[in-house]
Every structure is written in C-alpha cells, then in structure tokens.
Design an enzyme around this catalytic site. Structure first.
Site, mmCIF file in Angstrom:
data_model
loop_
_atom_site.group_PDB
_atom_site.id
_atom_site.type_symbol
_atom_site.label_atom_id
_atom_site.label_comp_id
_atom_site.label_asym_id
_atom_site.label_seq_id
_atom_site.Cartn_x
_atom_site.Cartn_y
_atom_site.Cartn_z
ATOM 1 N N GLY A 1 0.818 -1.221 0.000
ATOM 2 C CA GLY A 1 0.000 0.000 0.000
ATOM 3 C C GLY A 1 0.846 1.263 0.000
ATOM 4 O O GLY A 1 0.471 2.273 0.601
ATOM 5 N N LEU B 1 1.304 3.512 -2.108
ATOM 6 C CA LEU B 1 0.749 4.711 -2.751
ATOM 7 C C LEU B 1 -0.459 5.261 -1.994
ATOM 8 O O LEU B 1 -1.080 6.228 -2.413
ATOM 9 C CB LEU B 1 0.351 4.404 -4.199
ATOM 10 C CG LEU B 1 1.483 3.899 -5.096
ATOM 11 C CD1 LEU B 1 0.961 3.562 -6.493
ATOM 12 C CD2 LEU B 1 2.601 4.923 -5.189
ATOM 13 N N GLY B 2 -0.814 4.636 -0.869
ATOM 14 C CA GLY B 2 -1.975 5.086 -0.097
ATOM 15 C C GLY B 2 -1.636 6.273 0.792
ATOM 16 O O GLY B 2 -0.522 6.801 0.765
ATOM 17 N N GLN B 3 -2.616 6.659 1.604
ATOM 18 C CA GLN B 3 -2.456 7.868 2.424
ATOM 19 C C GLN B 3 -1.239 7.758 3.351
ATOM 20 O O GLN B 3 -0.419 8.668 3.427
ATOM 21 C CB GLN B 3 -3.719 8.121 3.267
ATOM 22 C CG GLN B 3 -3.677 9.457 3.999
ATOM 23 C CD GLN B 3 -4.773 9.628 5.035
ATOM 24 O OE1 GLN B 3 -5.369 8.666 5.487
ATOM 25 N NE2 GLN B 3 -5.040 10.864 5.423
ATOM 26 N N ASP C 1 2.639 -1.661 -4.370
ATOM 27 C CA ASP C 1 1.226 -1.299 -4.373
ATOM 28 C C ASP C 1 0.594 -2.062 -5.534
ATOM 29 O O ASP C 1 1.305 -2.644 -6.368
ATOM 30 C CB ASP C 1 1.024 0.213 -4.539
ATOM 31 C CG ASP C 1 -0.316 0.673 -3.968
ATOM 32 O OD1 ASP C 1 -0.329 1.390 -2.940
ATOM 33 O OD2 ASP C 1 -1.367 0.307 -4.544
ATOM 34 N N ASP D 1 -0.306 -7.244 -5.840
ATOM 35 C CA ASP D 1 -1.670 -7.284 -5.324
ATOM 36 C C ASP D 1 -1.654 -8.191 -4.095
ATOM 37 O O ASP D 1 -1.330 -9.378 -4.197
ATOM 38 C CB ASP D 1 -2.574 -7.863 -6.434
ATOM 39 C CG ASP D 1 -4.026 -7.946 -6.012
ATOM 40 O OD1 ASP D 1 -4.324 -7.739 -4.814
ATOM 41 O OD2 ASP D 1 -4.867 -8.237 -6.890
ATOM 42 N N TYR E 1 -15.670 -2.483 6.222
ATOM 43 C CA TYR E 1 -14.319 -2.060 6.624
ATOM 44 C C TYR E 1 -14.044 -2.513 8.065
ATOM 45 O O TYR E 1 -13.008 -3.124 8.363
ATOM 46 C CB TYR E 1 -14.251 -0.534 6.527
ATOM 47 C CG TYR E 1 -12.978 0.111 7.009
ATOM 48 C CD1 TYR E 1 -11.750 -0.219 6.473
ATOM 49 C CD2 TYR E 1 -13.021 1.105 7.995
ATOM 50 C CE1 TYR E 1 -10.586 0.411 6.905
ATOM 51 C CE2 TYR E 1 -11.872 1.744 8.424
ATOM 52 C CZ TYR E 1 -10.657 1.383 7.884
ATOM 53 O OH TYR E 1 -9.519 2.016 8.306
ATOM 54 N N LYS F 1 -11.419 -5.321 9.578
ATOM 55 C CA LYS F 1 -10.346 -4.889 10.477
ATOM 56 C C LYS F 1 -10.425 -5.617 11.821
ATOM 57 O O LYS F 1 -9.397 -5.859 12.448
ATOM 58 C CB LYS F 1 -10.372 -3.371 10.645
ATOM 59 C CG LYS F 1 -9.824 -2.646 9.418
ATOM 60 C CD LYS F 1 -8.348 -2.985 9.191
ATOM 61 C CE LYS F 1 -7.665 -2.044 8.241
ATOM 62 N NZ LYS F 1 -6.204 -2.258 8.188
HETATM 63 N N1 SER Z 1 -9.850 6.999 8.218
HETATM 64 C C1 SER Z 1 -10.620 5.792 8.248
HETATM 65 C C2 SER Z 1 -11.874 5.943 7.496
HETATM 66 O O1 SER Z 1 -12.486 6.971 7.598
HETATM 67 C C3 SER Z 1 -10.925 5.395 9.659
HETATM 68 O O2 SER Z 1 -9.881 4.673 10.179
HETATM 69 O O3 SER Z 1 -12.278 5.038 6.847
#
Ligand code: SER
Length: 321
Positions: free
Chosen positions: A8, A10-12, A34, A52, A142, A146
C-alpha cells in the site's frame, strides 16, 4: 534488520511512510509495493514492485525471494469505499492480511506492522474515552475486515510467535495524498477547499465528533511502536491512539482562524451513518504506558501546518475542486 517490504505504498500512509523508512534505513533496505504502478516522480531511488496483496503466490514469493525481514502492511480499503464495494474490502483487508501474515511466517519474517482503526468499533461500543478492550461489533465491511485483521494478528502471534504490531488509528489528516476513500477524509477535503478559496459542502453533520490525529504523529507513533521493547507490549494491533477529537464545525472554526472567509455547509450522506457508529474519543493510555505514545500536534498547530503546505503545493491547480 534486513529488507523492509511496504504494501500500500501509494496510499495515504504509505506515501509518507516509504520516504521516512528510506531516510531512516537507507534506499537499499526498503522495497515499496502497491497494486498499481507509481507516478514516475515517486520512489525512483528504491525498488518498487507492483503487487496485489490478494495474490497469495505473489505475496509469498516476494517475501521469500527478496529475503524480507520486516513488513509494513499498509494496503487497505477504507470505510466509505468499503461500503460501496464490500467484496473489494473483504479481499484486500481480510484475504490480503491473511496472505501477508501467512507468507511472513513461511518466509521467516521478523516483524509485521499492520494498522487497525476506529472502524472496529460499532453502535454497542461506548462513545467516549473508549478503552482498548471493549465491544468491537462494527456496522461496516471495513470494520468487519479490520476486526478480522486484529484477530488474525493475535492468532499468528500466539500460534507462530510472529511479532505483529499495530495501532487503531483515528482519522488521519495529511496533505500529500488527495482525500478519497475514508469517512474521516472530510477533514482533509475541508483544508483543500479552504486553501483553494472555495466553500465546502460537508457530508457529515456539524456535530459529528471523531478521534483524529495529524500525519507526522501517526508516523512517529508507528515508528515508536516498531522499535519498542516487545516484552512490554500487552496488545498486538489493538492499541488505541488519538491526538484529539473534533467535529466538522470545530475544524471549520480552526481553519477560519487562518482563513477567515472560509464557509462550510452541511449535507450529510451515508458516511454520516458510518460516523455515528464510531466513538467520539479514545483512551490512548495503554499506548502511552507500553511504548510511549505522545502526539505533538494540537488542532491549531496541525491547521497552520496543513494550510502552509497546501499553499506550497498550489492546491488551486488540483482537479476536482
Ligand atoms: N480513516 C478511516 C476511514 O475513515 C478510519 O480509520 O475510513
């Protein structure tokens, strides 16, 4: 320590974590990956792999063939995108995390860092000052994935002795990647609009308070936990951390202290229903005791820094604003 693999990238978080790891450990020790290839101007000084995490064979062979010793598994689908595409969220967050943990054991990896999230909480969790051990019955895909990642991390630690560490991140505010797939991304978007001289229509209600933190503190926390004494860690990836809590109206006021003409209107959508199932504040005491969590930024220091950096980046030229 040998070679670090980052998923990941390239993610935040990955976008800012990779340069930090390169600075700390040197370019030959970090491999970024990524699912898509990077823009030509990033990560040119290190090896980059298009990988991937749902591809079991590829994850396994990458770790084995490149003698990976440490993994920062940052690949993930955030809450808002996860509700639009639950299958993708399940594949990346649950199957991907299993592949990373399973391959790590087989390849003899030393340490795996995996972020968890406030998304693991749900309607039955207390809303304020939430401790680490509490009800985790989330309403989003999500969150489901998690919670699954938290359980997998503990399972692999207990069953195979794999050193897995991580934190439950709150909403993270940062300027390097444009806001996209999270419920808490409204905060980032608000800054982008303010600096571009535009008003902002917020998809959360003005009083939707959530735990948050600024990216430098998010990275500093991850690195502190990474190098902490393993004997002192009572939890696997469940450490709650948060620097402060705010709602959209409070953030708008903080921005107006720097950009007085900034205006916000409110039009809540499906993301408000997600926010309503998450806590307003977290208790970070266990992270402070076990590995010295100590965030530096408050909301005003973060706001000044965000605005200064976005101005330098010429946010006015960003598409979509
Ligand atoms: N930043 C995340 C979201 O909003 C929460 O962990 O999905």
């Amino acid at each position: 320590m040998g070679t670090i693999l980052v998923t990941g990238s390239l993610g935040q978080i990955g976008t800012e974590l990779v340069p930090l790891l390169v600075k700390k450990f040197g370019p030959s020790r970090v491999i970024a990956s990524d699912v898509k290839p990077p823009d030509s101007d990033v990560f040119h000084d290190i090896e980059y792999i298009t990988m991937d995490v749902t591809d079991r064979e590829m994850v396994a062979s990458t770790m084995k063939d490149r003698s990976i010793t440490d993994v920062f598994h940052m690949a993930g689908i955030l809450s808002a995108l996860g509700e639009r595409n639950p299958e993708l969220a399940f594949m990346v967050n649950s199957v991907g995390t299993f592949n990373v943990l399973n391959s790590a054991v087989k390849a003899g990896v030393n340490r795996v860092m995996i972020p968890s999230t406030i998304g693991v909480f749900g309607k039955d969790t207390p809303r304020d000052n939430v401790p680490v051990v509490t009800v985790t019955r989330p309403a989003t895909m999500y969150g489901v994935t998690k919670v699954n990642a938290e359980l997998l991390a503990s399972y692999f630690r207990n069953k195979f002795g794999l050193d897995v560490r991580g934190v439950r991140y709150p909403g993270i505010v940062s300027y390097k990647t444009p806001p996209s797939a999270g419920t808490t991304d409204y905060a980032v978007d608000m800054y982008y609009h303010a600096v571009a001289g535009k008003s902002y229509e917020c998809y959360l209600k003005e009083d939707a308070a959530l735990p948050m933190m600024y990216m430098p503190d998010a990275l500093d926390s991850l690195m502190k936990l990474y190098s902490a004494d393993g004997e002192k860690l009572r939890y696997t990836i469940e450490y709650n951390i948060s620097a402060f809590s705010f709602d959209p109206a409070t953030l708008a006021s903080a921005i107006r202290r720097v950009i007085p003409e900034f205006r916000v209107t409110y039009r809540p959508d499906y993301r408000q229903s997600i926010a309503e199932t998450w806590p307003r504040s977290l208790d970070s005491t266990d992270a402070k005791i076990d590995w010295g969590f100590s965030p530096a930024y408050d909301i005003d220091a973060m706001t000044e820094d965000m605005i200064e950096n976005l101005k330098e980046m010429h946010v006015r030229n960003q598409p979509g604003l």
